[in-house]
Design an enzyme around this catalytic site. Structure first.
Site, short mmCIF file in Angstrom:
data_model
loop_
_atom_site.label_atom_id
_atom_site.label_comp_id
_atom_site.label_asym_id
_atom_site.label_seq_id
_atom_site.Cartn_x
_atom_site.Cartn_y
_atom_site.Cartn_z
N GLY A 12 23.88 -27.96 -49.08
CA GLY A 12 24.72 -27.87 -50.28
C GLY A 12 25.00 -26.43 -50.67
N GLU A 14 27.54 -24.56 -50.12
CA GLU A 14 28.12 -23.75 -49.03
C GLU A 14 29.39 -23.03 -49.48
OE1 GLU A 14 27.50 -26.99 -48.82
OE2 GLU A 14 26.06 -27.37 -47.20
N LYS A 16 31.96 -25.22 -51.11
CA LYS A 16 32.96 -26.30 -50.95
C LYS A 16 34.06 -26.19 -52.00
CE LYS A 16 29.54 -29.21 -51.31
NZ LYS A 16 28.37 -28.31 -51.17
N HIS A 41 30.55 -27.21 -58.17
CA HIS A 41 31.50 -26.59 -57.25
C HIS A 41 32.26 -25.49 -57.97
CE1 HIS A 41 31.57 -30.44 -54.53
NE2 HIS A 41 30.37 -29.91 -54.66
N THR A 42 32.07 -24.27 -57.51
CA THR A 42 32.64 -23.11 -58.21
C THR A 42 33.98 -22.70 -57.61
OG1 THR A 42 30.36 -22.38 -58.39
CG2 THR A 42 32.06 -20.80 -59.06
N ARG A 141 21.57 -54.09 -56.80
CA ARG A 141 22.59 -55.01 -57.36
C ARG A 141 22.40 -55.28 -58.85
NH1 ARG A 141 21.38 -58.98 -52.60
NH2 ARG A 141 19.36 -58.19 -53.22
N GLN A 222 27.17 -31.96 -52.12
CA GLN A 222 25.89 -31.72 -51.43
C GLN A 222 26.13 -31.30 -49.97
OE1 GLN A 222 25.88 -34.97 -53.46
NE2 GLN A 222 25.51 -33.47 -55.04
N GLY A 300 21.17 -23.60 -62.61
CA GLY A 300 20.83 -22.19 -62.77
C GLY A 300 19.55 -21.78 -62.04
N LYS A 329 30.71 -16.56 -47.48
CA LYS A 329 29.71 -15.57 -47.90
C LYS A 329 29.30 -14.59 -46.79
CE LYS A 329 27.66 -16.79 -51.80
NZ LYS A 329 26.86 -17.39 -52.86
N SER A 411 35.58 -16.69 -45.40
CA SER A 411 35.56 -16.31 -46.80
C SER A 411 34.67 -15.07 -46.98
CB SER A 411 35.02 -17.49 -47.61
OG SER A 411 34.79 -17.11 -48.94
P1 GDP Z 1 29.57 -25.60 -53.57
O1 GDP Z 1 28.59 -26.45 -54.30
O2 GDP Z 1 29.53 -25.83 -52.09
O3 GDP Z 1 30.98 -25.71 -54.10
O4 GDP Z 1 29.12 -24.09 -53.79
P2 GDP Z 1 28.64 -23.43 -55.19
O5 GDP Z 1 29.83 -23.24 -56.05
O6 GDP Z 1 27.50 -24.18 -55.75
O7 GDP Z 1 28.04 -22.07 -54.67
C1 GDP Z 1 28.80 -21.16 -53.95
C2 GDP Z 1 28.80 -19.82 -54.73
O8 GDP Z 1 29.23 -18.80 -53.87
C3 GDP Z 1 29.76 -19.80 -55.90
O9 GDP Z 1 29.22 -18.98 -56.89
C4 GDP Z 1 31.02 -19.20 -55.32
O10 GDP Z 1 31.83 -18.55 -56.29
C5 GDP Z 1 30.44 -18.20 -54.37
N1 GDP Z 1 31.23 -17.94 -53.16
C6 GDP Z 1 32.00 -18.80 -52.43
N2 GDP Z 1 32.47 -18.17 -51.33
C7 GDP Z 1 31.99 -16.91 -51.36
C8 GDP Z 1 32.10 -15.79 -50.47
O11 GDP Z 1 32.71 -15.84 -49.42
N3 GDP Z 1 31.42 -14.65 -50.84
C9 GDP Z 1 30.70 -14.56 -51.99
N4 GDP Z 1 30.08 -13.43 -52.25
N5 GDP Z 1 30.59 -15.60 -52.84
C10 GDP Z 1 31.21 -16.75 -52.52
P1 IMO Z 2 26.67 -29.23 -54.37
O1 IMO Z 2 27.73 -30.30 -54.29
C1 IMO Z 2 22.56 -28.11 -53.67
C2 IMO Z 2 19.53 -31.18 -54.42
C3 IMO Z 2 18.60 -31.01 -55.59
C4 IMO Z 2 17.36 -31.72 -55.06
C5 IMO Z 2 17.94 -32.87 -54.28
C6 IMO Z 2 18.01 -34.17 -55.06
O2 IMO Z 2 26.89 -28.28 -55.48
O3 IMO Z 2 26.51 -28.60 -53.04
P2 IMO Z 2 19.51 -35.08 -57.05
O4 IMO Z 2 19.84 -34.50 -58.38
O5 IMO Z 2 20.71 -35.35 -56.20
O6 IMO Z 2 18.60 -36.27 -57.13
O7 IMO Z 2 18.63 -33.95 -56.32
O8 IMO Z 2 19.25 -32.48 -53.90
N1 IMO Z 2 20.97 -31.13 -54.75
C7 IMO Z 2 21.77 -30.11 -54.45
N2 IMO Z 2 21.50 -28.93 -53.85
N3 IMO Z 2 23.82 -28.44 -54.00
C8 IMO Z 2 24.11 -29.61 -54.57
O9 IMO Z 2 25.37 -30.04 -54.79
C9 IMO Z 2 23.05 -30.52 -54.85
N4 IMO Z 2 22.97 -31.73 -55.42
C10 IMO Z 2 21.69 -32.11 -55.34
O10 IMO Z 2 18.37 -29.65 -55.85
O11 IMO Z 2 16.68 -30.88 -54.15
MG MG Z 3 27.05 -26.25 -55.68
#
Ligand code: GDP
Ligand code: IMO
Ligand code: MG
Length: 424
Positions: A12, A14, A16, A41-42, A141, A222, A300, A329, A411
């Site tokens: 997760g 990554e 997305k 998702h940021t 169910r 995830q 956080g 990243k 990216s």
């Molecule tokens: P997601 O859950 O897969 O959508 O990812 P998150 O949003 O939880 O975490 C990815 C973080 O990396 C966010 O804060 C993005 O703004 C940041 N991010 C995404 N791509 C890049 C990149 O290429 N470089 C850097 N430095 N940050 C990135």
């Molecule tokens: P995105 O979509 C990273 C992790 C939690 C925990 C486990 C189970 O942003 O990539 P849950 O609340 O689903 O029962 O937690 O999965 N987890 C994630 N880790 N990115 C996520 O979503 C996650 N959603 C759940 O930290 O280890």
């Molecule tokens: Mg995320």
């Protein structure tokens, strides 16, 4: 026109959200197929930063229609808060968001049970959003669906039936006083007023738009290693983030999916507990966390950090059917003199043939590393693959060969403009 699934290939986070935002410029519809508000998702556009939990990241582009599929579990409170937040940025949601009548509802007792279970012996490190208990009820169910909001009487009796059982469990097993049934009934029978206009048969809608030649992007939440079947069980989430989940979570059959795009971080992170063979608990791990701002978008929490695990990603690519990837990243590795990549696991002195998902072996494996030279220069202004330093290209070639994947998108920063497509 095409139907593409975008899947997280690691644990997760990554990137997305960012990649969906980039791709959705060329898609008509973006749909979520599993998970719930555990996702974060940021998307960064100019000076604005949006963190989406339930609504597909495509909502930030006015011409895109968004769908929350039947496989998603929906907390109506979180959903309404998110709609409000998006609208406060001047983005119109009405008429652009459709929610499956078949999606299950997260109830207050799901969130409570999630937090109580986390305080027991087996701490998964859940996000506390009620995801596990909601999917448990779905498969037992006993779940309550979005469509149930539309019939007040039936909804009331379903809530009462569920809550009598849950209150029994809370009192007898968890020594908790239980929740007030009347106030929860009252809260939930009022949701239809605001949610009704979004509810539809999204499986029929999605198949219809595909019939009309429109394109659909399926946004996974995830990552593969958090998949309930293929991840590092029990340290997983309770849904199927892998590409197979995109069909059951939307009603789009496998025969209509044209491609699967994986997404990997140029190193590895994980939030929550469970095995992580390439984790760095030293100052190098701390440096990755600081350089990459690796703190959870939903909770956080500091993310655990480690080197890129090619052995893991190769496994994930097999399960997802991934040949092409977005690599995010890459800029975060710019200040590292040497960069390691895990190419195999050793167990009891022998190289493993396949990725083990059982905890017993995963906790014992020893990662086998290859060390590459870093590139020691900023790449966050790079506009094309050709502009990247030769050492960066060597790194990309190396991880691509090891995982049998072709980079399609690179990216180099969180912003929209810090992205480019690779001409293959
Ligand atoms: P997601 O859950 O897969 O959508 O990812 P998150 O949003 O939880 O975490 C990815 C973080 O990396 C966010 O804060 C993005 O703004 C940041 N991010 C995404 N791509 C890049 C990149 O290429 N470089 C850097 N430095 N940050 C990135
Ligand atoms: P995105 O979509 C990273 C992790 C939690 C925990 C486990 C189970 O942003 O990539 P849950 O609340 O689903 O029962 O937690 O999965 N987890 C994630 N880790 N990115 C996520 O979503 C996650 N959603 C759940 O930290 O280890
Ligand atoms: Mg995320």
């Amino acid at each position: 026109m095409s139907v593409t699934v975008l899947v997280g290939s690691q644990w997760g986070d990554e990137g997305k959200g960012k990649i969906v935002d980039i791709l959705s410029e060329n898609y008509d519809v973006v749909a979520r197929y599993q998970g719930g508000a555990n996702a974060g998702h940021t998307v960064e556009i100019g000076e604005k930063k949006y963190i989406l939990h339930l609504i597909p990241s495509g909502i930030l582009r006015n011409n895109v229609v968004c769908v929350i599929g039947n496989g998603v579990v929906i907390d109506p409170v979180a959903l309404l808060d998110e709609i409000k937040l998006i609208e406060s940025h001047g983005i119109n949601v009405k008429g652009r968001l459709f929610i499956s009548h078949n999606a299950h509802l997260i109830m207050p007792y799901h969130k409570l049970l999630d937090s109580i279970q986390e305080s027991g012996d087996q701490k998964i490190g859940s996000t506390g959003r009620g995801i596990g208990p909601c999917y448990t009820d779905k498969f037992a169910r006993k779940g309550i669906k979005i469509v149930d909001l539309l019939d007040k009487e039936a909804l009331e009796s379903k809530i009462k039936l569920n809550m009598e059982e849950k209150n029994n469990l809370l009192k007898k097993v968890y020594d908790h006083e239980g929740l007030d049934i009347a106030s929860i009934v009252n809260e939930y029978i009022n949701f239809d007023k605001v949610i009704d206009s979004y509810i539809t048969d999204t499986a029929a809608y999605l198949n219809c738009v595909i019939d009309d030649g429109k394109s659909v992007l399926l946004e996974g939440a995830q990552g593969a290693l958090l998949d309930v079947d293929f991840g590092t069980y029990p340290y997983v989430t309770s849904s199927s983030p892998t590409s197979g989940g995109a069909c059951t979570g939307t009603g789009i059959p496998p025969t209509r999916i044209n491609s699967v795009l994986g997404i990997v971080k140029a190193y590895t992170t994980r939030v929550g507990n469970g095995p992580f063979p390439t984790e760095l608990t030293d100052e190098t791990g701390e440096k990755l966390r600081q350089e990459g701002s690796e703190f959870g978008a939903t909770t956080g929490r500091p993310r655990r950090c480690g080197w890129f695990d090619a052995f893991l990603v190769k496994y994930s690519n097999m399960i997802n059917g991934v040949k092409s990837v977005a690599i995010t990243k890459l800029d975060v590795l710019s200040t590292f003199e040497k960069i390691k990549v895990c190419v195999a696991y050793e167990l009891n002195g022998k190289k493993m043939k396949s990725f083990p998902t059982d905890l017993d072996r995963l906790y014992k494996v020893k990662p086998v590393y290859e060390t590459l030279d870093g590139w020691n220069e900023k790449i966050d202004d790079s506009k094309s693959y050709e502009e990247l330093p030769s050492k960066t290209i060597e790194y990309l070639n190396f991880i691509s060969e090891q995982t049998q994947m072709t980079p399609e998108i690179i990216s180099v920063g969180p912003k929209r403009k810090q992205t480019f497509f690779v001409k293959n």
